[in-house]
Scaffold this active site. Sequence first.
Site, PDB file in Angstrom:
ATOM      1  CG  ASN A   8     -61.534 -14.825   1.279  1.00 46.98           C
ATOM      2  OD1 ASN A   8     -61.121 -13.660   1.294  1.00 46.98           O
ATOM      3  ND2 ASN A   8     -62.332 -15.292   0.324  1.00 46.98           N
ATOM      4  CE  LYS A  10     -65.661 -14.435   1.232  1.00 48.56           C
ATOM      5  NZ  LYS A  10     -66.944 -15.008   0.847  1.00 48.56           N
ATOM      6  CG  HIS A  96     -63.586 -16.059  -4.029  1.00 50.50           C
ATOM      7  ND1 HIS A  96     -64.883 -15.617  -4.071  1.00 50.50           N
ATOM      8  CD2 HIS A  96     -63.442 -16.699  -2.844  1.00 50.50           C
ATOM      9  CE1 HIS A  96     -65.502 -15.977  -2.951  1.00 50.50           C
ATOM     10  NE2 HIS A  96     -64.652 -16.641  -2.190  1.00 50.50           N
ATOM     11  CD  GLU A  98     -67.395 -13.463  -2.398  1.00 48.58           C
ATOM     12  OE1 GLU A  98     -66.405 -12.818  -2.031  1.00 48.58           O
ATOM     13  OE2 GLU A  98     -68.058 -14.191  -1.628  1.00 48.58           O
ATOM     14  CD  GLU A 166     -64.361 -20.790  -1.472  1.00 50.83           C
ATOM     15  OE1 GLU A 166     -64.263 -20.704  -0.255  1.00 50.83           O
ATOM     16  OE2 GLU A 166     -64.326 -19.806  -2.227  1.00 50.83           O
ATOM     17  N   GLY A 172     -71.322 -18.006   2.184  1.00 53.37           N
ATOM     18  CA  GLY A 172     -72.007 -16.991   2.974  1.00 53.37           C
ATOM     19  C   GLY A 172     -73.490 -17.258   3.202  1.00 53.37           C
ATOM     20  CB  SER A 210     -71.709 -22.110   4.895  1.00 53.61           C
ATOM     21  OG  SER A 210     -72.331 -20.997   4.281  1.00 53.61           O
TER      22      SER A 210
HETATM   23  P1  PGA Z   1     -67.896 -18.245   3.781  1.00 53.94           P
HETATM   24  O1  PGA Z   1     -66.958 -17.825   2.553  1.00 53.94           O
HETATM   25  O2  PGA Z   1     -67.085 -19.082   4.704  1.00 53.94           O
HETATM   26  O3  PGA Z   1     -68.335 -16.931   4.380  1.00 53.94           O
HETATM   27  O4  PGA Z   1     -69.057 -19.009   3.195  1.00 53.94           O
HETATM   28  C1  PGA Z   1     -66.004 -18.702   2.026  1.00 53.94           C
HETATM   29  C2  PGA Z   1     -65.307 -18.066   0.855  1.00 53.94           C
HETATM   30  O5  PGA Z   1     -65.956 -17.373   0.059  1.00 53.94           O
HETATM   31  O6  PGA Z   1     -64.076 -18.203   0.698  1.00 53.94           O
END
Ligand code: PGA
Length: 248
Positions: A8, A10, A96, A98, A166, A172, A210
Amino acid sequence: MKPLLAANWKMNLLRSEAEALAAEVGQHVVEYGDINFDVLVCPPFIHIAAINEILAGSPVALGAQNVNQNGFGAHTGEVNSEMLKQSGCSYVIVGHSERRANHSETDELTRLKAESVISFGMTAIVCLGETLAEREEKKTLQCISKQLSGSLPSQFNGQNLVIAYEPVWAIGSGLTPNLSQIEEVHSEIRSQLNKYSNDANDVRILYGGSVNPANSKTILSVKNVDGGLIGGASLNFNDFWTICLSVL
Ligand code: PGA
C-alpha cells in the site's frame, strides 16, 4: 492457502519513482520463478495506468487504495470500480483506517464499496482494526466483529474478498501487537467469516501495521495470517522483497 503480500503505497512516490519501484518488484518476481505467494502493488490513482503498462504480462497484481461505490455520474474528484477495472486493477483496498478516520467512512460505506468492487470482478481488501483506546478497554474483538459484520459484502468467497486486520495504533507507528494478540484476532475473524458463509475458508486474512523485514517472518507465520498489507516498508524495494521472501 497462497499468501498475499500487498504493498500500500498510500500518497507517496512521484510517477518516475513509482514506475521504477514497480519495475523492480515485477522483475524480481519474474526472476524468482515459480513463487508460492501473490504480490500486489497499490499505487495512488494517478499512477495506476502507468504502472499497468510497466507490469503488463507480469504476475504482480495491480490494485487501488480506494474507490467510489457509485457508477458514472456527478461525483467530482471520484473514481469508480469500472474505471479501475479498465485500468488494470484486480484488487481494491476499502475501509482502510485512514479512510475511516480522515474521510468519515463507515462500515456501511465500506460494504457498498466492496460490493461495487466485486460486481466488476475484482477482489475487495476490506480493512478492520481497533484503536488503542479500544484495545486498552479490552474491546478489540467486539470492535472487529462489529466492523466485520457491517463491512462484509453480501456475496463473498476466497476469490473476491480479502480481509486485512490492521490495528489503528500499529499503522506507521513501529508498534505491533504481540503474536498471541494477532493470532486471537485472526482466529476470531476466521470463525466469524465461517458463520457468514460456507465459502469462507479460502478468504485470506492479512495482517497490516508496522510490518518490517525484522518482524515479518514471525508475524507472517502466525496461524490464520495469510499474508501482509505493507505500508511504509513497501516503499523501499529491498525491505518489501525481504518481507515477501519471509513467507517462504
Ligand atoms: P504501515 O502501514 O506498514 O506503514 O504501518 C500499513 C497500512 O496502513 O496498510
